[in-house]
Design a protein around this motif. Structure first.
Motif, short mmCIF file in Angstrom:
data_model
loop_
_atom_site.label_atom_id
_atom_site.label_comp_id
_atom_site.label_asym_id
_atom_site.label_seq_id
_atom_site.Cartn_x
_atom_site.Cartn_y
_atom_site.Cartn_z
N UNK A 11 0.86 -1.18 0.00
CA UNK A 11 0.00 0.00 0.00
C UNK A 11 0.89 1.23 0.00
N UNK A 12 0.61 2.16 -0.91
CA UNK A 12 1.37 3.41 -0.95
C UNK A 12 0.36 4.53 -0.89
N UNK A 13 0.65 5.51 -0.10
CA UNK A 13 -0.19 6.69 -0.02
C UNK A 13 0.69 7.88 -0.37
N UNK A 14 0.26 8.61 -1.42
CA UNK A 14 1.01 9.79 -1.82
C UNK A 14 0.16 10.98 -1.44
N UNK A 15 0.67 11.82 -0.59
CA UNK A 15 -0.07 12.98 -0.13
C UNK A 15 0.13 14.18 -1.04
N UNK A 16 1.29 14.34 -1.52
CA UNK A 16 1.58 15.53 -2.33
C UNK A 16 2.62 15.14 -3.37
N UNK A 17 2.22 15.28 -4.65
CA UNK A 17 3.14 14.95 -5.74
C UNK A 17 3.49 16.24 -6.45
N UNK A 18 4.79 16.56 -6.41
CA UNK A 18 5.25 17.77 -7.09
C UNK A 18 6.51 17.45 -7.87
N UNK A 19 6.62 18.21 -8.97
CA UNK A 19 7.85 18.09 -9.74
C UNK A 19 8.83 19.07 -9.13
N UNK A 20 9.99 18.57 -8.79
CA UNK A 20 10.98 19.39 -8.09
C UNK A 20 11.57 20.45 -9.01
N UNK A 21 11.74 20.13 -10.28
CA UNK A 21 12.33 21.09 -11.23
C UNK A 21 11.22 22.02 -11.72
N UNK A 22 11.32 23.29 -11.33
CA UNK A 22 10.29 24.26 -11.68
C UNK A 22 10.21 24.48 -13.20
N UNK A 23 11.30 24.50 -13.89
CA UNK A 23 11.32 24.69 -15.35
C UNK A 23 10.63 23.52 -16.03
N UNK A 24 10.94 22.32 -15.59
CA UNK A 24 10.30 21.13 -16.16
C UNK A 24 8.80 21.15 -15.89
N UNK A 25 8.41 21.55 -14.70
CA UNK A 25 6.99 21.63 -14.36
C UNK A 25 6.28 22.63 -15.26
N UNK A 26 6.91 23.77 -15.54
CA UNK A 26 6.33 24.79 -16.41
C UNK A 26 6.18 24.24 -17.83
N UNK A 27 7.20 23.56 -18.34
CA UNK A 27 7.14 23.00 -19.69
C UNK A 27 6.03 21.96 -19.80
#
Length: 132
Positions: A11-27
């Protein structure tokens, strides 16, 4: 994972998934917006194409119906004209037949009249010249 790492995760529970690289997240965000816009445009263009197809099919059907109606009308008119010609020809033939029968009857009456007249004439002459 059990075969690769020797760990089994149940069982895995993910509470918050974010991309650490802000530039990659924007793209990724811009690309997902662009893809969503393209999909929306594609659906809109597909609907427009469907509408054009339905309109074209309706117009083609309307044209076929009008053409069939015109053809049926012409066929009816030609048939009526042909029926009229046939009726006139039959009437003309009947008229000729009646006229020919009347002439034949008249000739027959004339022939009988001549025969009767000759018979009367012969009897008259026989009495006139009878020597008895």
């Amino acid at each position: 994972m059990l075969g690769d790492l020797g760990v089994e995760i149940s069982n895995i529970r993910i509470n918050d998934l974010r991309i650490a690289d802000h530039t990659l997240a924007t793209k990724i965000s811009k690309e997902s917006i662009k893809i969503a816009e393209q999909e929306a445009e594609y659906r809109m263009l597909q609907k427009e194409a469907d509408i054009r197809t339905v309109r074209a099919n309706n117009l083609a059907l309307e044209i076929r119906i009008k053409a069939q109606a015109n053809a049926d009308e012409k066929k009816i008119l030609v048939q009526a004209e042909n029926d009229t010609r046939i009726a006139r020809a039959k009437a003309n033939a009947k008229s000729i037949e009646i006229e020919a029968k009347a002439k034949a009857d008249a000739l027959e009456v004339m022939a009988k009249s001549r025969k009767v007249f000759r018979g009367l004439l012969f009897r008259h002459n026989a009495k006139k010249y009878a020597i008895w």
